[in-house]
Design an enzyme around this catalytic site. Structure first.
Site, short mmCIF file in Angstrom:
data_model
loop_
_atom_site.label_atom_id
_atom_site.label_comp_id
_atom_site.label_asym_id
_atom_site.label_seq_id
_atom_site.Cartn_x
_atom_site.Cartn_y
_atom_site.Cartn_z
N SER A 156 0.82 -1.20 0.00
CA SER A 156 0.00 0.00 0.00
C SER A 156 0.86 1.26 0.00
CB SER A 156 -0.97 -0.05 1.19
OG SER A 156 -1.99 0.92 1.07
N ASP A 250 -10.07 -3.59 -5.66
CA ASP A 250 -9.28 -2.53 -5.04
C ASP A 250 -9.13 -1.40 -6.06
OD1 ASP A 250 -7.28 -0.88 -3.95
OD2 ASP A 250 -5.95 -2.53 -3.42
N HIS A 280 -8.05 -4.90 -0.76
CA HIS A 280 -6.93 -4.18 -0.17
C HIS A 280 -6.75 -4.61 1.29
CE1 HIS A 280 -4.13 -0.78 -0.55
NE2 HIS A 280 -4.33 -0.63 0.76
#
Length: 313
Positions: A156, A250, A280
């Site tokens: 991320s 996502d 995610h």
């Protein structure tokens, strides 16, 4: 409207529901202090412990202007071919050495490589480029300290920071041997692709992404700054071999595809795999969701192969 009931299996829905029970979807509307408390509690609830044979040392890297906390994971049966610099996710405002503690321990256990986790400075107390500067300093420390190559790995926000460091170190004498970017936010074109089709995905929405970007920059438009937006770079040549692993459900999925395409077009090596039906943050589901378990194995194999200087994709 994307029908997530068809894309996401029962195991993953159970993970989503458990996550939401600790960290509600509207958490970004809370204060930063509240968000951190919620996130830290959630990470504790998902903590899976350490595998056998892994030891840790928590220390710090001293720089002329800052002290960067790090945690070094070592295997009792080490593989000295490479070391891993791990950069955690959390939207640039959450997380630290404890949030991804078990992930780093398992990565160390399964590759044999030393893994160093970086506790970079968080926004809004420290706006961009503070986090980037800390990860750059950590990479330069690793390059000086270890005789072996360095693999960058991050999820991320951490994937964003890894990519930014990979771009910034292309001219360095010692640069990363590879990078593994896990559902990384690379800030591609937000008017198309997954940014549109998965704008309301479980676990991360387009609104969340805008919030984190705004907090990190203090609301200042920094369009074109490749230390912030790696996909804004005009030159993707001479980047290290790159493995991008994204979740289908996502908004950030298209960033992996776009980054792969840019690297390959520039003559480099990049491989992108979109994990079907995953969301995610699925690293925390690697012990309970079959798809996430398989993906984590893919991640481990990618780190291991890149650390050896091999390319098999």
């Amino acid at each position: 409207m994307t029908d997530y009931r068809k894309l996401i299996d029962a195991e993953t829905w159970a993970f989503i529901d458990k996550t939401n029970s600790y960290c509600p979807p509207d958490t970004i509307d809370y204060t930063i202090a509240e968000q951190r408390a919620i996130y830290d509690r959630m990470c504790r609830e998902f903590f899976a412990g350490y595998p056998q044979g892994v030891t840790t040392e928590t220390t710090a890297i001293a720089t002329p202007t800052n002290s960067i906390p790090i945690r070094i994971y070592r295997n009792t049966e080490p593989n000295g071919a490479a070391m891993v610099l791990y950069v955690h996710g959390g939207g640039f405002i959450l997380g630290g050495l404890d949030s991804h503690d078990d992930v780093c321990a398992e990565l160390c256990a399964r590759t044999g490589y030393d893994v160093t986790s970086v506790d970079y400075r968080l926004a809004p107390e420290h706006l961009h480029p503070a986090a980037f500067d800390d990860v750059m300093d950590a990479f330069e420390w690793a390059a000086r300290t270890y005789d072996c190559p360095v693999v960058l790995c991050g999820d991320s926000a951490g994937g964003n920071l890894c990519a930014a460091v990979a771009h910034a170190t292309r001219g360095h004498k010692k640069k990363p041997i590879g990078q593994v970017l896990i559902y990384a936010g690379l800030f591609g074109d937000r008017s198309k692709g997954s940014y549109v089709t998965h704008a309301e995905a479980p676990m991360l929405t387009a609104r969340d992404i805008e919030f984190y970007k705004h907090i990190r920059t203090g609301g200042v438009d920094q369009t074109g700054d490749i230390t912030l937006y790696p996909l804004a770079d005009a030159d993707f040549a001479y980047l290290p071999p790159t493995v991008l692993i994204t979740a289908q459900c996502d908004p950030l999925s298209s960033d992996g595809e776009a980054y792969r395409d840019h690297v390959v077009a520039a003559g480099g090596r990049a491989w992108w795999f979109e994990e079907p039906g995953l969301v995610h943050g699925y690293l925390r589901a690697r012990h309970t969701v079959g798809r996430a378990r398989s993906s984590f194995t893919r991640i481990v194999e990618a780190v291991s192969v890149l650390g050896k200087g091999e390319w098999i994709w």
